[in-house]
Write a protein that holds these residues in place. Structure first.
Motif, PDB file in Angstrom:
ATOM      1  N   PHE A  30      38.846  41.971  44.702  1.00 27.73           N
ATOM      2  CA  PHE A  30      39.922  41.356  45.474  1.00 27.73           C
ATOM      3  C   PHE A  30      40.301  40.001  44.878  1.00 27.73           C
ATOM      4  CE2 PHE A  30      37.664  44.248  48.199  1.00 27.73           C
ATOM      5  CZ  PHE A  30      38.691  44.945  48.836  1.00 27.73           C
ATOM      6  N   ALA A  31      41.590  39.671  44.975  1.00 24.67           N
ATOM      7  CA  ALA A  31      42.100  38.378  44.535  1.00 24.67           C
ATOM      8  C   ALA A  31      43.338  38.062  45.351  1.00 24.67           C
ATOM      9  CB  ALA A  31      42.434  38.395  43.042  1.00 24.67           C
ATOM     10  N   SER A  32      43.627  36.777  45.482  1.00 27.21           N
ATOM     11  CA  SER A  32      44.786  36.355  46.267  1.00 27.21           C
ATOM     12  C   SER A  32      46.070  36.625  45.495  1.00 27.21           C
ATOM     13  CB  SER A  32      44.676  34.868  46.598  1.00 27.21           C
ATOM     14  OG  SER A  32      44.837  34.092  45.423  1.00 27.21           O
ATOM     15  N   THR A  33      47.198  36.512  46.192  1.00 27.05           N
ATOM     16  CA  THR A  33      48.489  36.727  45.539  1.00 27.05           C
ATOM     17  C   THR A  33      48.729  35.727  44.421  1.00 27.05           C
ATOM     18  OG1 THR A  33      49.534  35.354  47.250  1.00 27.05           O
ATOM     19  CG2 THR A  33      49.542  37.741  47.596  1.00 27.05           C
ATOM     20  N   ALA A  34      48.101  34.549  44.508  1.00 24.41           N
ATOM     21  CA  ALA A  34      48.270  33.539  43.460  1.00 24.41           C
ATOM     22  C   ALA A  34      47.664  33.979  42.139  1.00 24.41           C
ATOM     23  CB  ALA A  34      47.651  32.219  43.909  1.00 24.41           C
ATOM     24  N   PHE A  35      46.700  34.903  42.174  1.00 21.12           N
ATOM     25  CA  PHE A  35      46.019  35.334  40.949  1.00 21.12           C
ATOM     26  C   PHE A  35      46.196  36.819  40.655  1.00 21.12           C
ATOM     27  CE2 PHE A  35      44.105  31.306  41.771  1.00 21.12           C
ATOM     28  CZ  PHE A  35      43.816  30.800  40.507  1.00 21.12           C
ATOM     29  N   SER A  36      46.708  37.577  41.597  1.00 17.42           N
ATOM     30  CA  SER A  36      46.859  39.012  41.408  1.00 17.42           C
ATOM     31  C   SER A  36      47.832  39.313  40.272  1.00 17.42           C
ATOM     32  CB  SER A  36      47.356  39.650  42.706  1.00 17.42           C
ATOM     33  OG  SER A  36      47.474  41.049  42.551  1.00 17.42           O
ATOM     34  N   GLY A  37      47.371  40.119  39.312  1.00 19.19           N
ATOM     35  CA  GLY A  37      48.218  40.521  38.190  1.00 19.19           C
ATOM     36  C   GLY A  37      48.329  39.515  37.080  1.00 19.19           C
ATOM     37  N   ARG A  38      47.564  38.428  37.134  1.00 21.71           N
ATOM     38  CA  ARG A  38      47.686  37.377  36.124  1.00 21.71           C
ATOM     39  C   ARG A  38      46.794  37.566  34.918  1.00 21.71           C
ATOM     40  NH1 ARG A  38      47.576  31.381  38.593  1.00 21.71           N
ATOM     41  NH2 ARG A  38      46.712  31.160  36.494  1.00 21.71           N
ATOM     42  N   SER A  39      45.690  38.277  35.071  1.00 23.61           N
ATOM     43  CA  SER A  39      44.720  38.375  33.984  1.00 23.61           C
ATOM     44  C   SER A  39      45.027  39.550  33.062  1.00 23.61           C
ATOM     45  CB  SER A  39      43.306  38.518  34.552  1.00 23.61           C
ATOM     46  OG  SER A  39      43.060  39.860  34.934  1.00 23.61           O
ATOM     47  N   ALA A  40      44.290  39.606  31.970  1.00 24.21           N
ATOM     48  CA  ALA A  40      44.411  40.718  31.025  1.00 24.21           C
ATOM     49  C   ALA A  40      43.439  41.840  31.347  1.00 24.21           C
ATOM     50  CB  ALA A  40      44.162  40.213  29.604  1.00 24.21           C
ATOM     51  N   ASN A  41      42.730  41.742  32.464  1.00 26.45           N
ATOM     52  CA  ASN A  41      41.694  42.723  32.800  1.00 26.45           C
ATOM     53  C   ASN A  41      41.804  43.196  34.236  1.00 26.45           C
ATOM     54  OD1 ASN A  41      39.390  44.332  32.443  1.00 26.45           O
ATOM     55  ND2 ASN A  41      37.989  42.664  32.977  1.00 26.45           N
ATOM     56  N   GLY A  42      43.023  43.429  34.684  1.00 22.99           N
ATOM     57  CA  GLY A  42      43.234  44.018  35.995  1.00 22.99           C
ATOM     58  C   GLY A  42      42.680  43.172  37.126  1.00 22.99           C
ATOM     59  N   ARG A  43      42.343  43.839  38.224  1.00 23.62           N
ATOM     60  CA  ARG A  43      41.875  43.126  39.407  1.00 23.62           C
ATOM     61  C   ARG A  43      40.540  42.430  39.161  1.00 23.62           C
ATOM     62  NH1 ARG A  43      45.006  42.002  43.793  1.00 23.62           N
ATOM     63  NH2 ARG A  43      43.425  42.603  45.314  1.00 23.62           N
ATOM     64  N   TYR A  44      39.708  43.000  38.313  1.00 22.94           N
ATOM     65  CA  TYR A  44      38.435  42.354  38.002  1.00 22.94           C
ATOM     66  C   TYR A  44      38.688  41.011  37.327  1.00 22.94           C
ATOM     67  CZ  TYR A  44      33.589  41.763  36.548  1.00 22.94           C
ATOM     68  OH  TYR A  44      32.308  41.268  36.382  1.00 22.94           O
ATOM     69  N   GLY A  45      39.529  41.018  36.325  1.00 24.29           N
ATOM     70  CA  GLY A  45      39.852  39.767  35.644  1.00 24.29           C
ATOM     71  C   GLY A  45      40.536  38.772  36.561  1.00 24.29           C
TER      72      GLY A  45
ATOM     73  N   ARG B  65      31.359  50.487  35.360  1.00 24.30           N
ATOM     74  CA  ARG B  65      32.561  51.137  35.884  1.00 24.30           C
ATOM     75  C   ARG B  65      33.226  51.910  34.746  1.00 24.30           C
ATOM     76  NH1 ARG B  65      31.491  50.417  41.194  1.00 24.30           N
ATOM     77  NH2 ARG B  65      31.520  48.225  41.840  1.00 24.30           N
ATOM     78  N   ASN B  66      33.971  52.930  35.116  1.00 25.88           N
ATOM     79  CA  ASN B  66      34.743  53.697  34.134  1.00 25.88           C
ATOM     80  C   ASN B  66      36.178  53.822  34.628  1.00 25.88           C
ATOM     81  OD1 ASN B  66      35.506  55.257  31.988  1.00 25.88           O
ATOM     82  ND2 ASN B  66      34.525  57.142  32.726  1.00 25.88           N
ATOM     83  N   PRO B  67      37.124  53.109  33.994  1.00 25.28           N
ATOM     84  CA  PRO B  67      36.968  52.288  32.796  1.00 25.28           C
ATOM     85  C   PRO B  67      36.211  50.995  33.073  1.00 25.28           C
ATOM     86  CG  PRO B  67      39.195  52.100  33.662  1.00 25.28           C
ATOM     87  CD  PRO B  67      38.525  53.165  34.459  1.00 25.28           C
ATOM     88  N   GLN B  68      35.690  50.403  32.004  1.00 24.40           N
ATOM     89  CA  GLN B  68      34.889  49.194  32.115  1.00 24.40           C
ATOM     90  C   GLN B  68      35.691  48.054  32.726  1.00 24.40           C
ATOM     91  OE1 GLN B  68      32.770  48.095  28.522  1.00 24.40           O
ATOM     92  NE2 GLN B  68      32.703  45.937  29.117  1.00 24.40           N
ATOM     93  N   GLN B  69      34.996  47.252  33.554  1.00 20.60           N
ATOM     94  CA  GLN B  69      35.605  46.054  34.141  1.00 20.60           C
ATOM     95  C   GLN B  69      34.894  44.796  33.659  1.00 20.60           C
ATOM     96  OE1 GLN B  69      35.475  46.659  38.387  1.00 20.60           O
ATOM     97  NE2 GLN B  69      37.108  48.169  38.368  1.00 20.60           N
ATOM     98  N   GLY B  70      33.626  44.625  34.076  1.00 20.72           N
ATOM     99  CA  GLY B  70      32.879  43.435  33.701  1.00 20.72           C
ATOM    100  C   GLY B  70      32.164  43.602  32.377  1.00 20.72           C
ATOM    101  N   SER B  71      31.574  42.496  31.917  1.00 20.96           N
ATOM    102  CA  SER B  71      30.868  42.507  30.635  1.00 20.96           C
ATOM    103  C   SER B  71      29.560  41.740  30.745  1.00 20.96           C
ATOM    104  CB  SER B  71      31.729  41.869  29.544  1.00 20.96           C
ATOM    105  OG  SER B  71      30.979  41.693  28.353  1.00 20.96           O
ATOM    106  N   ASN B  72      28.487  42.340  30.233  1.00 11.73           N
ATOM    107  CA  ASN B  72      27.204  41.661  30.085  1.00 11.73           C
ATOM    108  C   ASN B  72      26.892  41.376  28.619  1.00 11.73           C
ATOM    109  OD1 ASN B  72      26.697  41.889  32.908  1.00 11.73           O
ATOM    110  ND2 ASN B  72      26.057  44.016  32.597  1.00 11.73           N
ATOM    111  N   ALA B  73      27.881  41.542  27.761  1.00 11.39           N
ATOM    112  CA  ALA B  73      27.686  41.362  26.323  1.00 11.39           C
ATOM    113  C   ALA B  73      27.178  39.948  26.014  1.00 11.39           C
ATOM    114  CB  ALA B  73      29.011  41.608  25.597  1.00 11.39           C
TER     115      ALA B  73
END
Length: 462
Positions: free
Chosen positions: A216-231, A270-278
């Motif tokens: 979840f993210a607020s409208t101020a941040f929704s759609g702003r990242s390069a990684n969907g809702r997770y980003g 997740r599939n597709p991947q969201q977060g990273s532990n790299a």
């Protein structure tokens, strides 16, 4: 037994403590730990002002046990919070079990030293009144008693709408989860501002990126990242940290405030991947490095070095004894505290080294000991019946040794080359089994969790 690490520095004046804990955020999810996908300018700037820990561990791959360790300085197995009353890995709504009312939390310790104490965010150490933050040393609580994914459904009889609470009263249900990061941030700023004239402890356990498939993210941040809702959720958490830090600056509190920013466990698969532990191997919810090795930034201007990296083995259990040492607050003498005073390590004093190098750090999956770390070495124990899924199930697992300080991706198994390290870690594991227990084995040093016979739901009253 209480673990203390000698320090050349006496107890100081009482600094504020702001402890920000993310939920299911991975080692590689922020820029200062290698992410090129998420924009985290506030955290990247904080890293230049902080000690950046590279070998800092959560005590579990899931929420309830890790938070129990953070609050009490003890392994979850010691607290009997490694498993729920229903046999699950974490506590669920209307649970009979919770953090025992007589446990000493960081909040209770600091409250006794004259601190204002506030919890803003996700608690997850019991939803019954006796287990809530206000019964564990916090003057105030604004948040949810458990995870943002614990909502009513056909297979969840008796679960209430996800409640937002102020102290011990539900003020909203169901919660608008899109606004949680914004609202928790605003409440944190209110707490800091209201207590700026006295020492305070702010515990800010955010709900995001969380346990749902779609964060979840607020409208101020929704759609702003390069990684969907997770980003989106990660970048909003970065904004939140920036707002808290700016408040400390504006009120002239930064110099006398210890800031800790970290996560409760790693990003989940997740599939597709969201977060990273790299570059770590593995995902959240188990005993892999990706699950339990966390990003952690520690800032105390003028007292700790800035913009440096520390690769000593440290854990979330260390904050309680460290804050006791800093403030002079007495630790309980009638029980074991598993963490250590790590002031000397954080301050990079000559000769300071991790106490876990001698005594070991133990990776538990629910009730089962699965791995041990000491110094650079992580030993995966040989297990014929290794727990492998939160919902149940076993697999077999061979003995394996890795130098996880230098071989972060665990590409080189080296047990044959270092038999002495294998034997030493096996001995540490056996000592842990005697003290903390193991699958079908009680530990001599374990305590009871809290328990209520007739639990009730936290509901919004009409």
């Amino acid at each position: 037994m209480v673990h203390r690490q000698p320090s050349g520095e006496p107890a100081m004046e009482r600094p504020n403590l702001v402890l920000m804990l993310m939920d299911n955020l991975g080692y590689g999810d922020i820029g200062c730990y290698g992410s090129t996908q998420h924009r985290t300018p506030n955290l990247d700037r904080l890293a230049t002002q902080s000690v950046r820990l590279t070998d800092y561990y959560s005590c579990s791959g899931v929420c309830t046990p890790s938070r129990a360790s953070l609050m009490t300085g003890c392994y979850p197995r010691r607290l009997n919070l490694h498993i729920s009353d229903r046999g699950h890995a974490v506590l669920q709504p209307v649970s009979r079990k919770g953090l025992h009312p007589e446990e000493v939390t960081i909040a209770r310790l600091l409250k006794g030293a004259g601190y204002a104490t506030g919890c803003v965010g996700k608690w997850h150490l019991g939803d019954q009144p006796a287990f809530l933050p206000t019964r564990h040393g916090f003057d105030s609580f604004y948040g949810a008693p458990y995870s943002e994914d614990m909502t009513p459904g056909p297979n969840r009889p008796g679960w209430p709408d996800l409640p937002l609470m102020r102290d011990e009263t539900v003020i909203e249900a169901p919660i608008d989860r899109d606004t949680l990061t914004q609202r928790y941030t605003a409440e944190a700023i209110r707490f800091i501002t209201a207590n700026r004239e006295r020492p305070f402890f702010l515990y800010l356990p955010h709900a995001m990126p969380g346990s749902t498939d779609t964060p979840f993210a607020s409208t101020a941040f929704s759609g702003r990242s390069a990684n969907g809702r997770y980003g989106d959720s990660i970048e909003e958490l970065d904004w939140s940290a920036g707002e808290v830090l700016a408040t400390l600056d504006r009120l002239g509190l930064s110099q006398n405030t210890i800031v800790v920013w970290t996560s409760d466990n790693g990003a989940v698969y997740r599939n597709p991947q969201q977060g990273s532990n790299a570059p770590l191997r593995g995902w959240g919810y188990d005993t892999s490095e990706g699950s339990q090795r966390m990003p952690c930034l520690v800032r105390w201007p003028g007292r700790l070095p800035a913009g440096v990296t520390c690769d000593e083995l440290l854990t979330m259990m260390d904050w309680l004894p460290t804050m006791a040492a800093i403030t002079g607050a007495p630790l309980p003498a009638d029980r074991t505290i598993d963490g250590y005073d790590i002031r000397d390590i954080l301050a990079a004093r000559p000769g300071a080294a991790s106490p876990y190098d001698d005594r070991g750090f133990f990776y538990y999956f629910m009730d089962q000991l699965q791995a041990v770390r000491s110094g650079p070495w992580k030993l995966y124990l040989p297990l014929e019946k290794k727990r492998c899924r939160l919902g149940g199930g076993f697999t077999s697992s061979p003995l394996a040794l890795y130098d996880v300080r230098h071989d972060l991706s665990e590409d080189h198994e080296v047990s044959a080359q270092h038999p002495e390290a294998v034997q030493r870690l096996l001995a540490l594991a056996e000592a842990a089994r005697a003290d903390l227990g193991d699958l079908d084995r009680e530990g001599a040093g374990c305590r009871s969790a809290g328990w209520v016979e007739n639990p009730t739901a936290r509901r919004l009253e009409p």
